[in-house]
Write a protein that holds these residues in place. Structure first.
Motif, PDB file in Angstrom:
ATOM      1  N   GLY A  10      -5.784  -5.445  -3.358  1.00  0.00           N
ATOM      2  CA  GLY A  10      -6.841  -4.490  -3.681  1.00  0.00           C
ATOM      3  C   GLY A  10      -7.097  -4.348  -5.157  1.00  0.00           C
ATOM      4  N   GLY A  11      -6.861  -5.416  -5.922  1.00  0.00           N
ATOM      5  CA  GLY A  11      -7.135  -5.388  -7.365  1.00  0.00           C
ATOM      6  C   GLY A  11      -6.068  -4.673  -8.160  1.00  0.00           C
ATOM      7  N   ALA A  12      -4.889  -4.448  -7.598  1.00  0.00           N
ATOM      8  CA  ALA A  12      -3.853  -3.711  -8.318  1.00  0.00           C
ATOM      9  C   ALA A  12      -2.476  -4.241  -7.941  1.00  0.00           C
ATOM     10  N   VAL A  53       0.836   4.020  -0.906  1.00  0.00           N
ATOM     11  CA  VAL A  53       0.082   3.325   0.142  1.00  0.00           C
ATOM     12  C   VAL A  53       1.073   2.726   1.131  1.00  0.00           C
ATOM     13  N   GLU A  54       0.525   2.269   2.231  1.00  0.00           N
ATOM     14  CA  GLU A  54       1.333   1.528   3.196  1.00  0.00           C
ATOM     15  C   GLU A  54       0.638   0.200   3.451  1.00  0.00           C
ATOM     16  N   LEU A  55       1.364  -0.873   3.179  1.00  0.00           N
ATOM     17  CA  LEU A  55       0.820  -2.218   3.329  1.00  0.00           C
ATOM     18  C   LEU A  55       1.324  -2.838   4.624  1.00  0.00           C
ATOM     19  N   THR A  56       0.544  -3.736   5.166  1.00  0.00           N
ATOM     20  CA  THR A  56       1.010  -4.559   6.275  1.00  0.00           C
ATOM     21  C   THR A  56       1.335  -5.924   5.722  1.00  0.00           C
ATOM     22  N   MET A  57       2.630  -6.281   5.741  1.00  0.00           N
ATOM     23  CA  MET A  57       3.098  -7.529   5.138  1.00  0.00           C
ATOM     24  C   MET A  57       3.579  -8.470   6.241  1.00  0.00           C
ATOM     25  N   THR A  58       3.097  -9.701   6.210  1.00  0.00           N
ATOM     26  CA  THR A  58       3.556 -10.725   7.152  1.00  0.00           C
ATOM     27  C   THR A  58       4.778 -11.394   6.552  1.00  0.00           C
ATOM     28  N   ALA A 174       1.487 -12.042   1.054  1.00  0.00           N
ATOM     29  CA  ALA A 174       1.803 -11.714   2.454  1.00  0.00           C
ATOM     30  C   ALA A 174       1.060 -10.496   2.981  1.00  0.00           C
ATOM     31  N   ALA A 175       0.349  -9.768   2.101  1.00  0.00           N
ATOM     32  CA  ALA A 175      -0.325  -8.548   2.550  1.00  0.00           C
ATOM     33  C   ALA A 175      -1.534  -8.877   3.417  1.00  0.00           C
ATOM     34  N   ASP A 176      -1.798  -7.984   4.419  1.00  0.00           N
ATOM     35  CA  ASP A 176      -2.977  -8.107   5.290  1.00  0.00           C
ATOM     36  C   ASP A 176      -3.061  -9.473   5.963  1.00  0.00           C
ATOM     37  N   GLY A 177      -1.961  -9.937   6.503  1.00  0.00           N
ATOM     38  CA  GLY A 177      -1.972 -11.182   7.247  1.00  0.00           C
ATOM     39  C   GLY A 177      -1.880 -12.428   6.407  1.00  0.00           C
ATOM     40  N   GLY A 178      -1.799 -12.285   5.098  1.00  0.00           N
ATOM     41  CA  GLY A 178      -1.671 -13.442   4.213  1.00  0.00           C
ATOM     42  C   GLY A 178      -3.005 -13.932   3.700  1.00  0.00           C
ATOM     43  N   ARG A 186      -6.144 -15.980  -8.724  1.00  0.00           N
ATOM     44  CA  ARG A 186      -7.334 -15.641  -9.511  1.00  0.00           C
ATOM     45  C   ARG A 186      -7.473 -14.119  -9.655  1.00  0.00           C
ATOM     46  N   GLU A 187      -7.258 -13.407  -8.564  1.00  0.00           N
ATOM     47  CA  GLU A 187      -7.419 -11.951  -8.601  1.00  0.00           C
ATOM     48  C   GLU A 187      -6.384 -11.319  -9.543  1.00  0.00           C
ATOM     49  N   ALA A 188      -5.125 -11.737  -9.403  1.00  0.00           N
ATOM     50  CA  ALA A 188      -4.071 -11.158 -10.231  1.00  0.00           C
ATOM     51  C   ALA A 188      -4.251 -11.516 -11.702  1.00  0.00           C
ATOM     52  N   LEU A 189      -4.567 -12.773 -11.985  1.00  0.00           N
ATOM     53  CA  LEU A 189      -4.713 -13.190 -13.372  1.00  0.00           C
ATOM     54  C   LEU A 189      -5.902 -12.503 -14.030  1.00  0.00           C
ATOM     55  N   CYS A 190      -6.990 -12.342 -13.288  1.00  0.00           N
ATOM     56  CA  CYS A 190      -8.152 -11.630 -13.840  1.00  0.00           C
ATOM     57  C   CYS A 190      -7.791 -10.183 -14.166  1.00  0.00           C
ATOM     58  N   GLY A 191      -7.084  -9.515 -13.245  1.00  0.00           N
ATOM     59  CA  GLY A 191      -6.701  -8.129 -13.493  1.00  0.00           C
ATOM     60  C   GLY A 191      -5.766  -8.001 -14.682  1.00  0.00           C
TER      61      GLY A 191
END
Length: 1011
Positions: A10-12, A53-58, A174-178, A186-191
């Motif tokens: 989620g951008g964080a 928060v609560e994440l769903t991790m596979t 692994a979050a949200d089904g992977g 890309r998302e992490a490096l941009c943030g």
């Protein structure tokens, strides 16, 4: 024990903990080991106020429970684990606390970072590195209906990006089904990049508006404001239309990602990983008798990629391309497949990889990898494909090692007091070696039997082809130890080796070891300043004196090639003084130099060695025949010029000289001239060449100077050209360059004054390029001259062409100086030249600061025009030294400039005053027109930048923009690496350019003319 885990969602940054200890083993879907409680740990300050928060991790699951992470230690598990979704309580960190945590996470003693968190720490470091290098661009994005300002990375190393994708632990995505690793990366490096930039860029970027604030702030200003503040949100206003700004910024970002020029297919050879099957073929601990044919095939890989032809650092692996991660590269897939199809004709092994619709690499065995190294790679490179090889390729090879030991017991490397005789005997042994490891006959025969072209030896890969092995076996059949003279050993070192079996190492002791050492002056005990020398030598000069004395004892000549200003004259005079310390009367020394330096040697000898008897053999009143022999007999040092030496060579040859010294020895660079032949014909026990530029234009100049210092040592000139000059100058052959350095280093002592280990108290030299515009009159004259001369060159034959090209260069340089310089019409000077205007400004500034300047021009006629003009404008006398200045006037001008305290300008002709003068009263040097030979320009600069200078020296080189001066300067900068290693540069190479190339170099660009 507490293990910290993290994912980017989620951008964080989302952080959670894995604990040991009791846990709920019921059927709950909540992760039984997970927690978001970091109370009492060093992570606590970073997570204060973090959202829950609560994440769903596979995650891997076994026996109804999540598999513990490796950081909690090994756990016995029966069977293969499966994947299952678990609810994980986590904390969502704000950007700045998240970045702070990632930079400190691995230093905590009470929390163990998991592999996923360690990976994100690595990404944080990557983001900071990109921001520090400026590899970022601002973007305007729509997120959930809002406009946000973000900084995005510009990745200039696609290979690095691919490595990061492959290295990402599964838990990071692994979050949200992977999710795909590339998407998460890309998302992490941009943030993280956005946070890194906001942490260093000041806020606000734009100056704060003063006075009345407008009713409506433009969107662009609001966007810039949001780029640096804590919040990326861009405030919205009615009638906002962000589409144009977003499109403009997106186009900018796409252009930054797109290769800056055409693309080509590139092949990268990746070696086997040590430790995998086939990765260790012959190691230090392995038996040489291991039959490699019984081993599995080595996993060598040739990776395919696209590479920018204009910018090779732009590199897109084919694996990324097929994964859809190179969408900004137009026609990438077609370019790759087409290029691979073309390469197939040169590299038939490619056929196996082209059976798949998405080829990205080719797997090879050892023999295939060797074929690629020796056959395919050179052909692919010559055909325009990119080829990237391991660093060891072409380096660690089979070669010869020579070991010698002196028979006089002087094994420490010191020089025996009795000296060193080239006819003295040394024990020698030849060995075969691969890198630093010697190879005996049994080992070599085993390698030959195995016929393995690539072998891993002592941790490094080595190429062994059949020709090398055969040459090595032949070598072993000849006598490899015994005794020989030191002279024979020296010639063996210089001429040993060939392409199949090169000489890779020499291990020698005693005087011979000192002689062939790469730093022979440092292996000798420095000599103290002789009693008869009126001054104190610096430490590096004491080492130079020891080196000169050593060569004198062994009866060899040398080239003292210290850069200008380091005191070659003082070291030579100290050598003469040291010979006479015990009252001995050695044979006299003949010193030959340019006429301009004879007076300088006279003054320096009177200053440093007043007891030396000096005779100047020059002028119409000089002694001849028997009178000359008698005059020399009453002297210790005889000074003469090159011209006089050539005319009186026969008479000078009648004298028994102890040594002949040639100052500014580049005067001998053309070995076939009457002057060079005459100087070489004067017999002497030893010879010394003094020069700051042993090579100006071609390597044969070095041969010519060496032929003077040590006749015959480098062999005939034709053989030298074939073995060294042509391969190095034409092909950039590093092996030949290394062999040449090995052959010449015993006889050349080169120290640079920019080396702080040599001299630490010399001020700094700052070089500045001063770009000047042409006036409209200059531009018109430049274009007319160029059109006329190019028309003549295009119609000329080869004999005429060279002269026309050089004449064109000269005329265009004169136009750049001043129209009156080319026209020679005696017309007025003011307002007609950009260079003249800038020169006047700089000279005025220097005088206003109470300082002095040297102004060099290669044209005496232009200097004669400048002197009265500058004198009237600056209202100060301007000194002028040129080729027509008599020796007496020359000395008076130098003395006046050096002694007068008033600020002044000294105008000098480059040819007449570029060497031999000490003008340390100046701390500004201006090159009005360029000689286009860095060595010559540096010599002129060294009139001020030399020992005795106490202030920083500013060197300004004038260049007219948009003209040949700018383009030739750029070409010289590209050639400097070669010029500084072995070869210099001159102007003659310009005559080899085609008419089209000349037109491009000489053309006049619109920016040349000032508005």
């Amino acid at each position: 024990m507490l293990v910290a885990h993290a994912t980017w969602h989620g951008g964080a940054l989302c952080l959670w903990a894995e604990r040991t200890g009791p846990y709920d083993t019921g059927a709950s879907e909540t992760h039984p080991f997970a927690s978001r409680d970091f109370t009492g740990t060093s992570y606590e300050p970073f997570v204060k106020g973090a959202a829950r928060v609560e994440l769903t991790m596979t995650l891997p699951t076994h026996g109804g429970l999540p598999t513990p992470s490796a950081e909690l230690g090994p756990r016995p598990i029966d069977g293969e684990p499966g994947l299952r979704g678990w609810r994980v309580p986590a904390l969502v960190l704000e950007p700045f606390p998240a970045m702070a945590l990632l930079q400190a996470a691995e230093d905590a003693a009470d929390v163990i970072p998991g592999s996923d968190l360690r990976y994100l720490c690595l990404l944080a470091d990557e983001a900071v590195h990109l921001a520090g290098r400026g590899r970022v661009l601002p973007r305007l994005l729509r997120e959930d209906g809002d406009l946000v300002a973000r900084w995005h990375p510009v990745l200039d190393d696609a290979g690095r990006l691919g490595d990061l994708v492959r290295a990402m632990p599964a838990a990071c995505r692994a979050a949200d089904g992977g999710r795909p690793a590339a998407e998460v990366l890309r998302e992490a490096l941009c943030g993280l990049v956005d946070t890194a930039v906001r942490g260093v860029v000041p806020h606000p970027l734009l100056p704060v508006r003063r006075g009345k604030v407008p009713d409506r702030v433009p969107l662009a200003e609001r966007w810039v404001e949001a780029l640096t503040g804590p919040s990326p949100e861009v405030p919205r206003e009615p009638r906002d239309d962000a589409d144009d700004l977003i499109a403009e910024l997106d186009a900018w970002a796409a252009a930054a990602r797109r290769p800056s020029g055409p693309l080509r297919v590139c092949f990268r050879l990746a070696e086997p990983t040590p430790g995998v099957p086939g990765g260790d073929v012959l190691d230090a601990a392995a038996s040489w008798t291991l039959d490699q044919k019984e081993r599995p095939g080595d996993p060598w890989r040739v990776e395919f990629a696209l590479q920018g032809t204009d910018d090779p650092s732009l590199y897109v692996p084919a694996a990324m391309l097929w994964a859809g991660e190179a969408a900004s590269v137009p026609d990438a897939e077609e370019t790759l497949l087409t290029g691979l199809g073309r390469a197939l004709r040169l590299f038939p092994d490619l056929a196996a990889a082209l059976d798949t619709p998405t080829p990205f690499e080719l797997t090879l065995d050892t023999a295939g990898a060797f074929r690629f190294l020796r056959q395919a790679a050179p052909m692919l490179s010559a055909a325009g494909f990119g080829v990237l090889l391991p660093q060891w390729a072409g380096k660690a090879k089979l070669g010869m090692k020579l070991t010698t030991r002196s028979q006089d017991g002087e094994g420490s490397g010191a020089v025996a007091s009795s000296g060193f005789d080239l006819q003295g005997m040394v024990d020698f042994r030849w060995d075969l070696a691969i890198g630093d490891d010697t190879v005996d006959e049994a080992e070599l025969e085993e390698l030959a039997r195995l016929k393995t072209p690539l072998v891993r030896l002592r941790g490094q890969w080595v190429e062994l082809d059949e020709e090398q092995l055969q040459a090595a076996l032949d070598f072993l059949r000849h006598p490899r130890q015994g005794t020989m003279t030191a002279g024979e050993a020296m010639r063996a070192v210089i001429h040993a080796g060939d392409d199949a079996l090169p000489l890779t190492e020499v291990d020698a002791d005693g005087a011979f070891g000192v002689l062939i050492s790469g730093e022979s002056d440092r292996r000798l005990t420095p000599m103290t300043t002789p009693e008869g020398f009126n001054g104190t030598l610096r430490p590096f000069q004491e080492r130079g004196l020891a080196w000169l004395t050593f060569l004198e004892k062994v009866g060899l000549g040398g080239i003292l090639a210290d850069s200008m200003g380091l005191g070659k004259t003082a070291q030579t005079l100290a050598l003469l003084a040291s010979e006479r310390e015990d009252g001995a009367a050695p044979a006299p020394t003949l010193l030959i130099g340019p006429m301009s330096l004879v007076g300088n040697w006279q003054r320096e000898a009177a200053k440093f060695t007043p007891k030396l008897r000096v005779y100047v053999h020059h002028g119409t009143a000089r002694h001849r025949d028997d009178d000359l022999v008698a005059a020399v007999g009453r002297s210790d040092l005889v000074l003469t010029t090159y011209g006089t030496a050539a005319r009186d060579a026969e008479s000078l040859a009648r004298v028994r000289w102890g040594r002949v010294v040639c100052d500014e020895a580049q005067a001998l660079k053309n070995s076939g001239t009457r002057q060079a032949r005459a100087v070489r014909s004067i017999p002497a026990r030893t010879r010394i060449a003094l020069t700051g530029t042993p090579v100006e234009n071609h390597l044969t100049e070095l041969w010519s100077i060496m032929e003077f210092a040590n006749p015959g040592l480098l062999g005939p000139r034709s053989a030298f050209r074939e073995r060294f000059a042509v391969p190095i100058e034409k092909d950039g052959d590093e092996r030949a360059a290394q062999a040449l350095r090995r052959a010449t280093q015993p006889f050349v002592l080169r120290r640079l004054k920019t080396d702080k280990s040599i001299i630490s108290d010399l001020p700094e030299k700052q070089e500045i390029k001063v770009y000047c515009n042409l006036t409209p009159e200059q531009a018109s004259l430049y274009q007319a001259t160029l059109d006329d001369m190019l028309a003549q060159i295009s119609e000329s034959d080869e004999k005429q062409r060279r002269g026309l090209v050089l004449a064109t260069m000269a005329k265009l340089k004169q136009v750049c100086n001043h129209p009156a310089h080319l026209l020679k019409d005696g017309s007025r000077l003011p307002g007609r030249s950009g260079k003249l205007e800038r020169l006047e400004e700089i000279c005025a500034e220097v005088l206003d600061q109470g300082e002095k300047a040297l102004v060099f021009t290669q044209y005496a006629e232009f200097g004669s025009m400048l002197r009265p003009y500058l004198a009237s404008r600056l209202e100060r006398p301007v000194l002028w030294l040129h080729g027509g200045t008599s020796r007496t006037e020359r000395d008076e001008l130098v003395q006046r400039f050096q002694s007068e305290e008033e600020p002044s300008v000294f105008l000098l002709s480059l040819k007449a005053a570029g060497t031999g003068l000490t003008l340390t009263a100046a701390n500004h040097v201006v090159h009005v027109d360029r000689w286009w030979n860095p060595a010559v320009e540096d010599q002129a600069t060294d009139r001020a930048f030399r020992i005795g200078q106490t202030r920083n020296v500013q060197v300004r080189k004038f260049i007219c923009v948009g003209t040949m001066e700018e383009r030739v300067d750029e070409m010289i900068e590209r050639k400097k690496a070669l010029a500084e290693s072995i070869v210099g540069t001159g102007e003659d190479w310009l005559t080899e350019l085609s008419v089209a190339e000349l037109r491009d170099v000489l053309r006049l660009s619109p920016e040349a003319v000032s508005s």
